[in-house]
Motif scaffolding. Sequence first.
Motif, PDB file in Angstrom:
ATOM      1  N   ARG A  75       0.848  -1.195   0.000  1.00  0.00           N
ATOM      2  CA  ARG A  75       0.000   0.000   0.000  1.00  0.00           C
ATOM      3  C   ARG A  75       0.883   1.246   0.000  1.00  0.00           C
ATOM      4  NH1 ARG A  75      -5.260   0.001   2.663  1.00  0.00           N
ATOM      5  NH2 ARG A  75      -4.485   1.832   3.785  1.00  0.00           N
ATOM      6  N   VAL A  76       0.657   2.114  -0.964  1.00  0.00           N
ATOM      7  CA  VAL A  76       1.416   3.367  -1.027  1.00  0.00           C
ATOM      8  C   VAL A  76       0.470   4.501  -1.393  1.00  0.00           C
ATOM      9  CG1 VAL A  76       2.114   2.901  -3.416  1.00  0.00           C
ATOM     10  CG2 VAL A  76       3.357   4.607  -2.074  1.00  0.00           C
ATOM     11  N   TRP A  77       0.524   5.568  -0.616  1.00  0.00           N
ATOM     12  CA  TRP A  77      -0.233   6.779  -0.917  1.00  0.00           C
ATOM     13  C   TRP A  77       0.569   7.606  -1.915  1.00  0.00           C
ATOM     14  CZ3 TRP A  77      -5.132   7.641   0.795  1.00  0.00           C
ATOM     15  CH2 TRP A  77      -5.602   6.770   1.789  1.00  0.00           C
ATOM     16  N   ILE A  78      -0.092   8.035  -2.966  1.00  0.00           N
ATOM     17  CA  ILE A  78       0.553   8.783  -4.042  1.00  0.00           C
ATOM     18  C   ILE A  78      -0.157  10.121  -4.156  1.00  0.00           C
ATOM     19  CG2 ILE A  78       1.151   8.803  -6.488  1.00  0.00           C
ATOM     20  CD1 ILE A  78       1.144   5.755  -6.432  1.00  0.00           C
ATOM     21  N   VAL A  79       0.571  11.204  -3.905  1.00  0.00           N
ATOM     22  CA  VAL A  79      -0.081  12.512  -3.810  1.00  0.00           C
ATOM     23  C   VAL A  79       0.620  13.552  -4.675  1.00  0.00           C
ATOM     24  CG1 VAL A  79      -0.862  11.999  -1.466  1.00  0.00           C
ATOM     25  CG2 VAL A  79       1.217  13.322  -1.792  1.00  0.00           C
ATOM     26  N   ASP A  80      -0.187  14.442  -5.183  1.00  0.00           N
ATOM     27  CA  ASP A  80       0.292  15.659  -5.841  1.00  0.00           C
ATOM     28  C   ASP A  80      -0.405  16.814  -5.134  1.00  0.00           C
ATOM     29  OD1 ASP A  80       1.065  17.759  -7.433  1.00  0.00           O
ATOM     30  OD2 ASP A  80       0.695  16.734  -9.328  1.00  0.00           O
TER      31      ASP A  80
END
Length: 247
Positions: A75-80
């Motif tokens: 699980r990885v949160w990917i944010v901009d």
Amino acid sequence: MAESDEQLAERLATAAGAILLNLRTRGDLVGKDLGKAGDAEANAMLCRELRAARPGDALLSEEEKDNPARCDRNRVWIVDPLDGTREYGEGRDDWAVHVALAVGGAATVGAVALPGLGVTLTSGAPAPLRPANAPLRMLVSRTRPAAEAVFVAERLGAELVAMGSAGAKAMAVVRGEADIYLHTGGQYEWDNCAPVAVAQAAGLHVSRADGSPLCYNRPNPYLPDLLICRTELAADVLRLAAEYSPA
């Protein structure tokens, strides 16, 4: 009751949008300086809150130094924190905040805030798709429209619509303001993970420009091309994109 991943993504994307609007309203920064400050402030909040709420998950942000150890996590949160820095600095509305969760390499949860429009779209609460536009409407970059997209639009008889950030363009398809978003000019995982999660939850076609799946949490986060469109248009768009060749 514990906050779900969908609720967390929506809350944080909306909160980051509020930070960015407040910063712009202050009026003491403009242009690139405003964009730089907005990126930093929104990113600091998002990373702090995600690490507190999901300490066992990995994190990939455009504004943080990448940690290769994230590739060992499921699980990885990917944010901009600010997608469309130019548009934000220019006082436009076509910019966005992206908060996504990739699980096993797939865009699973997403929230895209459009603060200038006062809305946040999420994978957890997809709205029914509107009927297709007539003529079809195809989104392209304001500053560098991809030649492949122009080629496809001409052959479909689609109207070209110039718009800013990737998130704004993707959500224009979700919202029924356009029908096709084909991008071949280069992106990274944070540019499209949240939009893809929201779009696929809404029942749209999502893929690479050659029809292959979009995969996330790779060692190199470069993910250069993207197609988001109505499912009934996907075969024709993919066929025409494959037919394009530079002059």
